[in-house]
Scaffold this motif. Structure first.
Motif, PDB file in Angstrom:
ATOM      1  N   ARG A   1       0.800  -1.192   0.007  1.00 61.02           N
ATOM      2  CA  ARG A   1       0.031  -0.192  -0.050  1.00 61.02           C
ATOM      3  C   ARG A   1       0.918   1.249   0.141  1.00 61.02           C
TER       4      ARG A   1
ATOM      5  N   ASP B   1      -0.233   4.353   1.009  1.00 63.59           N
ATOM      6  CA  ASP B   1      -0.913   5.399   1.705  1.00 63.59           C
ATOM      7  C   ASP B   1      -0.156   5.451   2.965  1.00 63.59           C
ATOM      8  N   ILE B   2       1.138   4.710   3.401  1.00 62.84           N
ATOM      9  CA  ILE B   2       1.826   5.006   4.503  1.00 62.84           C
ATOM     10  C   ILE B   2       3.326   5.460   4.130  1.00 62.84           C
TER      11      ILE B   2
ATOM     12  N   LEU C   1       1.048  -4.064   5.821  1.00 64.69           N
ATOM     13  CA  LEU C   1       1.544  -3.055   4.751  1.00 64.69           C
ATOM     14  C   LEU C   1       1.075  -3.468   3.292  1.00 64.69           C
TER      15      LEU C   1
ATOM     16  N   ARG D   1      -2.167  -4.345   3.072  1.00 66.07           N
ATOM     17  CA  ARG D   1      -3.876  -4.255   2.770  1.00 66.07           C
ATOM     18  C   ARG D   1      -4.365  -3.396   1.575  1.00 66.07           C
TER      19      ARG D   1
ATOM     20  N   ALA E   1      -0.709   5.986  11.352  1.00 63.67           N
ATOM     21  CA  ALA E   1      -0.034   4.950  10.617  1.00 63.67           C
ATOM     22  C   ALA E   1       0.246   3.644  11.496  1.00 63.67           C
TER      23      ALA E   1
ATOM     24  N   ASP F   1      -3.222   1.917  11.177  1.00 64.97           N
ATOM     25  CA  ASP F   1      -3.492   1.295   9.864  1.00 64.97           C
ATOM     26  C   ASP F   1      -2.605  -0.013   9.534  1.00 64.97           C
ATOM     27  N   LEU F   2      -1.144   0.037  10.123  1.00 67.14           N
ATOM     28  CA  LEU F   2      -0.526  -1.103  10.082  1.00 67.14           C
ATOM     29  C   LEU F   2      -0.969  -2.188  10.885  1.00 67.14           C
TER      30      LEU F   2
ATOM     31  N   SER G   1      -4.718  -3.480  10.258  1.00 70.89           N
ATOM     32  CA  SER G   1      -4.987  -4.254   8.987  1.00 70.89           C
ATOM     33  C   SER G   1      -4.068  -5.596   9.069  1.00 70.89           C
TER      34      SER G   1
ATOM     35  N   ASN H   1     -10.460 -10.069   6.124  1.00 68.05           N
ATOM     36  CA  ASN H   1     -10.831  -9.455   5.127  1.00 68.05           C
ATOM     37  C   ASN H   1     -11.124 -10.197   3.806  1.00 68.05           C
TER      38      ASN H   1
END
Lengths: 212, 212
Positions: free
Chosen positions: A161, A163-164, A207, A209, B198, B201-202, B205, B212
């Motif tokens: 991804r 977006d980080i 990382l 996702r 961050a 998110d990491l 997920s 998912n």
């Protein structure tokens, strides 16, 4: 982190029969025991006198192997940094997609940490209080930078991804890996493989996702 | 971690006009400055004399506020542990699904770390060299245990993947969160929100992948 006990260091006194009436150490073993004492008491707070006491030998016997306390620190830091740098260099040389090289680095770093636990623990606790420590911290930052470059490449490849921020992701990933030194106890584990698997599962799926 | 510089601590000397010819501190400020000195030099290696020098006051002026170096450590550890325990307790009281409480804990822990950086840094570097330190480490383990319980509950709810041991996941998650103290510098960031995002998110997920 669980409390470590002072008696740990002295448990490593050599059990072979002493040379000339006192225990004998080779340089590598001497450094290893000193590293454990540094980890228990703090590097700054540990004098050569304390090291001699913990080793059960005289100060002059220590000076037979090293010129100073700093030389012991230098040997210990070189030990862990060289191993970690080798892990990164070998992964970079794989010629595989960046995401595969990244997974290799994470797995092998966990192996280095668990195998060289006292050396890496010492490295991770440095505060940069001398030129030697500052140089070691610079080498650590360079490792983080190279891992960030791999993450950025894997993002560009569409494997991770985007977006980080790659630099933040690298720091957080290595932060998770390094945190293992605070609780991993080799004597309680058959191998580091389950820990490495958990780290890789958590980090890489985190990382990845956006790609799922 | 990047090198910290010795001058940092003395930069916090109060700029108000000195009382009776020397700078005055309230207890809270005195503790904060001492914590920064401990972080730079190591707790064991820092004497009351060094603290007096860094504070720019006499040792007896320090003893006006505290009875011992250990009392300063106690105040500092109570500061960070109480904040972290409050974060967990408030999240547990939300009455939402465990996965939401977990996200709240991760976000608020990042906020505590960045807001109380020196206090948490000191806490995370403890080695358990005294009863006080051992007690603080026990409180840290209890926080990790409560987070592991939430992860286990979220796994049972089907909100998080079940193939990672909840205790290992809790340690790795908090390891990532705690590692922020090694590189986060409040003076360079507008807020801790991007870092918290961050991390969440990491971690979430990563923990969620199977769902998912």
């Amino acid at each position: 982190m669980p409390p470590q006990r002072r008696r740990q260091a002295s448990a490593h006194r050599p059990r072979t029969s002493p040379k000339r009436g006192r225990p004998g150490y080779d340089r590598e073993t001497l450094v290893r025991v000193c590293v454990e004492v540094f980890n228990l008491r703090g590097y700054e707070a540990t004098s050569m006198g304390v090291l001699a006491q913990e080793l059960g030998i005289s100060k002059s016997a220590i000076y037979h192997h090293v010129n100073s306390k700093e030389e012991i620190l230098d040997a210990a830091l070189t030990h862990s940094l060289s191993e970690l740098e080798r892990v990164v260099a070998e992964a970079e040389a794989l010629g595989t997609p960046a995401v595969v090289e990244l997974e290799t680095i994470i797995r092998e770093s966990v192996n280095v940490l668990t195998r060289s636990l006292p050396y890496v623990t010492l490295l991770l606790r440095l505060r940069g209080n001398s030129e030697l420590e500052t140089a070691a911290l610079a080498r650590r930052r360079e490792i983080t930078r190279r891992i960030a470059a791999l993450i950025a490449q894997a993002q560009a490849d569409g494997d991770l991804r985007s977006d980080i921020d790659a630099r933040t992701a690298s720091r957080l990933a290595m932060g998770m890996v390094n945190s293992i030194v605070d609780w991993y106890r080799p004597e309680r584990a058959d191998s580091s493989a389950p820990v490495a698997d958990a780290v890789i599962d958590l980090l890489l799926s985190g990382l990845r996702r956006a790609a799922n």
